[in-house]
Design an enzyme around this catalytic site. Structure first.
Site, short mmCIF file in Angstrom:
data_model
loop_
_atom_site.label_atom_id
_atom_site.label_comp_id
_atom_site.label_asym_id
_atom_site.label_seq_id
_atom_site.Cartn_x
_atom_site.Cartn_y
_atom_site.Cartn_z
N ASN A 111 0.85 -1.20 0.00
CA ASN A 111 0.00 0.00 0.00
C ASN A 111 0.90 1.26 0.00
O ASN A 111 2.12 1.15 0.08
CB ASN A 111 -0.92 -0.06 1.23
CG ASN A 111 -0.15 0.21 2.49
OD1 ASN A 111 0.96 -0.29 2.65
ND2 ASN A 111 -0.70 1.00 3.37
N CYS B 69 2.02 3.61 2.01
CA CYS B 69 3.10 3.91 2.98
C CYS B 69 3.95 2.71 3.34
O CYS B 69 4.83 2.79 4.19
CB CYS B 69 2.49 4.56 4.22
SG CYS B 69 1.70 6.12 3.83
N GLU C 201 3.37 -0.30 4.75
CA GLU C 201 3.19 -1.19 5.90
C GLU C 201 2.43 -2.46 5.57
O GLU C 201 2.37 -3.37 6.39
CB GLU C 201 2.52 -0.46 7.07
CG GLU C 201 1.07 -0.06 6.89
CD GLU C 201 0.90 1.29 6.20
OE1 GLU C 201 1.86 1.71 5.53
OE2 GLU C 201 -0.17 1.90 6.30
N1 UDP Z 1 -3.78 6.77 3.18
C1 UDP Z 1 -4.23 7.33 1.98
N2 UDP Z 1 -4.34 8.70 1.86
C2 UDP Z 1 -4.04 9.52 2.89
C3 UDP Z 1 -3.58 8.96 4.10
C4 UDP Z 1 -3.46 7.58 4.22
O1 UDP Z 1 -4.52 6.60 1.04
O2 UDP Z 1 -4.16 10.75 2.74
C5 UDP Z 1 -3.69 5.30 3.32
C6 UDP Z 1 -2.36 4.71 2.89
O3 UDP Z 1 -2.60 3.39 2.40
C7 UDP Z 1 -1.61 4.64 4.18
C8 UDP Z 1 -2.70 4.20 5.12
O4 UDP Z 1 -3.84 4.95 4.67
O5 UDP Z 1 -0.55 3.73 4.09
C9 UDP Z 1 -2.47 4.45 6.56
O6 UDP Z 1 -2.05 5.78 6.77
P1 UDP Z 1 -2.21 6.48 8.19
O7 UDP Z 1 -1.97 5.47 9.25
O8 UDP Z 1 -1.34 7.69 8.23
O9 UDP Z 1 -3.74 6.89 8.15
P2 UDP Z 1 -4.74 7.54 9.23
O10 UDP Z 1 -5.67 6.42 9.61
O11 UDP Z 1 -3.95 8.08 10.38
O12 UDP Z 1 -5.45 8.61 8.48
#
Ligand code: UDP
Length: 558
Positions: free
Chosen positions: A252, A254, A256
């Site tokens: 994905n 980022c 992970e």
């Molecule tokens: N992600 C995305 N767009 C965004 C932020 C996050 O598509 O603007 C997706 C992406 O796959 C990333 C995952 O959400 O790896 C998790 O990101 P994060 O934990 O920062 O998300 P949060 O749940 O804090 O918004």
């Protein structure tokens, strides 16, 4: 946590019509995900008390007419024009549903070679990625979440050099993170010094590309502006829980979640600082919340609307969930443990080892009640279990702001930061744990009240200007040792922390290895080799100050 920022985030992205507060959001989500009244109550308290939060799409969309809950997707890209444009269409559908997508572009024929089935001449992976990038920009205009993509290319693809340098200019492919997928044999060639070996010959230009050249380009790119990232193909696939279903060629956005084609994953993170009692971990509470979180995420797989039938099928077949943690650094600070210490790594291993073991146990209990994941036979799991993979470490870029803690397992980027409000006003944000500790430290030094205020300002201005407090001599050595921020921590210590978590995490880890601005190329090569030797699934580096803006990759760049 600055309540104004949290309110702003909730208002602009998470509140549904009629909702006024964070509690309203939690009620909506808990009602949608809980199977019965008792479970709904438990989920509600777990979120309201900020002990656990699911990824943003779940907070935004659960209980709405389109409950798409998943943050992570991987979509396959085939070698023909119809297959490429099919992937474009599928990615667009995911993006309007608030998900982030990873693609491997490795099957696209090299630039200038014929495309099968009378498809004309291939523009190569990079030109194709430009189309995906434009589509993302257009689709996400005005959206609640920035579009994010991961573009992966195998190291032996003949267009690898143009891929690695594709993001040389800032602003190009701005909706992509890019990563090179590297099998062990090329890492071995690098470490053994046999990297003059020919990697590939471009079928049109006749260019002969050696392993050495590609690694130099990777290292230069990282030095220039932090891209590309690197993924270790064999390490990723050695941990593939369902090898019979194929191999994992992308992650994905980022990094992970390495996933199979069409798989998706809903993430959720435990807020670690809230599990610290008298400087030690409240294990019973952690056990309880880990089990509840597994149930929450497993239920969510059946509650989410899968944006495509292929995604529904692949996701339900393995039922992967992505449970992780946030607030690691805050927890360490509260416990008085420096991030870059052996003690911190032992703490990390104990906590993540406990979470993963507990999650596995809970998933086995779920299997007894609800059945195993459909692809369980032929998987690496010998005992019946409900989910093929359970743990991951997400960046938690937004949910950590809602929870008011340090993101994921990252060290605090700076103990003083500036946030610009849309109205043009500046807010000086001082890390809350640091703020208290600084006041105590100044009091310990015995300054009068007015002198104390001058000293406080001196420290804050110094951090604003330099990002660090390491050379403020009058602060006690142990205080300076504890309050090291991302740039003070050596790349080796960043990597060791990532490795401590990786040893107890099923999927992968979103983490940035911060490098000093004067880092030289050899140190970057060393970091890549160390990452591989330590058993990491990938590595992302960022040389401080080397980039103005990023795709969604929150840590290196605030
Ligand atoms: N992600 C995305 N767009 C965004 C932020 C996050 O598509 O603007 C997706 C992406 O796959 C990333 C995952 O959400 O790896 C998790 O990101 P994060 O934990 O920062 O998300 P949060 O749940 O804090 O918004």
């Amino acid at each position: 946590m600055n309540g104004a920022i949290r309110d702003h985030i909730l208002k602009s992205r998470y509140l549904q019509p009629g909702e006024k507060s964070f509690s309203d959001i939690c009620s909506r989500v808990a009602s949608a995900i809980g199977k019965d009244e008792a479970e709904r109550e438990q989920f509600l308290h777990m979120m309201e008390d900020l002990l656990f939060l699911p990824n943003s799409p779940a907070l935004m969309n659960a209980g709405t007419r389109n409950p798409q809950l998943s943050a992570c997707f991987v979509i396959p890209v085939g070698p023909t024009i119809p297959e490429i444009f099919r992937a474009l269409r599928e990615g667009a559908i995911i993006q309007v549903n608030d998900g982030g997508t990873g693609y491997s572009f490795s099957e696209i024929p090299p630039c200038g070679t014929p495309i099968k089935e009378g498809g004309g001449i291939s523009p190569g992976p990079v030109r194709i990625m430009e189309i995906f990038d434009t589509a993302t920009r257009v689709i996400r205009e005005g959206g609640r979440r920035r579009g994010a993509n991961m573009g992966v290319l195998d190291i032996a693809h003949p267009d690898i050099l143009s891929f690695i340098t594709a993001k040389k200019e800032e602003g190009v492919l701005e909706n992509f993170n890019i990563s090179v997928m590297i099998p062990d044999r090329y890492m071995q060639a690098l470490t053994e010094g046999s990297h003059d070996e020919i990697l590939t010959i471009h079928p049109i230009s006749g260019e002969v590309i050696s392993v050495r050249e590609v690694f130099s380009a990777i290292v230069e790119g990282i030095h220039r502006n932090g891209e590309p990232g690197v993924l270790f193909a064999d390490t990723i696939n050695a941990a593939n829980p369902t090898p019979a279903l194929g191999s994992m060629r992308a992650t994905n956005p980022c990094g992970e979640e390495p996933l199979l084609p069409y798989e998706s994953c809903i993430l959720g993170s435990i807020n670690l600082p809230l599990f610290l009692q008298n400087q030690s971990v409240a294990w019973d509470k952690l056990d309880e919340i880990t089990r509840l979180a597994v149930r929450f995420l497993d239920n969510a797989i059946d509650q989410t609307t899968h944006p495509l039938p292929e995604i529904a099928e692949a996701t339900r077949r393995t039922r992967k969930i992505g449970l992780g943690v946030m607030g690691l650094h805050d927890t360490l600070l509260l416990a008085g443990i420096p991030y870059d210490s052996e003690e911190a790594r032992t703490f990390a291993e104990e906590v993540m080892g406990f979470i993963t073991a507990t999650a596995i146990d809970e998933s086995k209990c779920c299997a007894a009640e609800l059945g195993v994941f459909p692809a369980w036979e032929g998987s690496i799991w010998h005992e019946p279990i409900r989910n093929a993979a359970l743990t991951t470490i997400a960046p938690t870029g937004t949910i950590s702001l809602i929870a008011g803690v340090s993101p994921g397992i990252e060290p605090v980027y700076s103990f003083v930061s500036i946030r610009r409000h849309t109205a043009g006003r500046e807010f000086e944000m001082i890390h809350p744990v640091f703020k208290r500790a600084l006041d105590e430290e100044i009091a310990r030094c015995g300054y009068t009240e007015s002198a104390a205020e001058v000293k406080r300002r001196e420290v804050i201005d110094h951090i604003r200007a330099t990002g660090t407090l390491r050379n403020i001599d009058w602060l006690h050595h142990s205080f300076r040792r504890l309050y090291r921020s991302a740039g003070d921590i050596s790349p080796d210590d960043h990597l060791r922390m990532q490795a401590a978590f990786q040893r107890h995490t099923h999927a992968a880890i979103a983490k940035t290895i911060n490098l000093r601005s004067d880092t030289i190329m050899d140190e970057i090569t060393h970091a890549i080799i160390s990452a591989w030797t330590l058993g990491l699934k990938g590595v992302t580096c960022y040389r401080i100050g080397s980039r103005r803006d990023t795709v969604y990759r929150p840590h290196g760049c605030s």
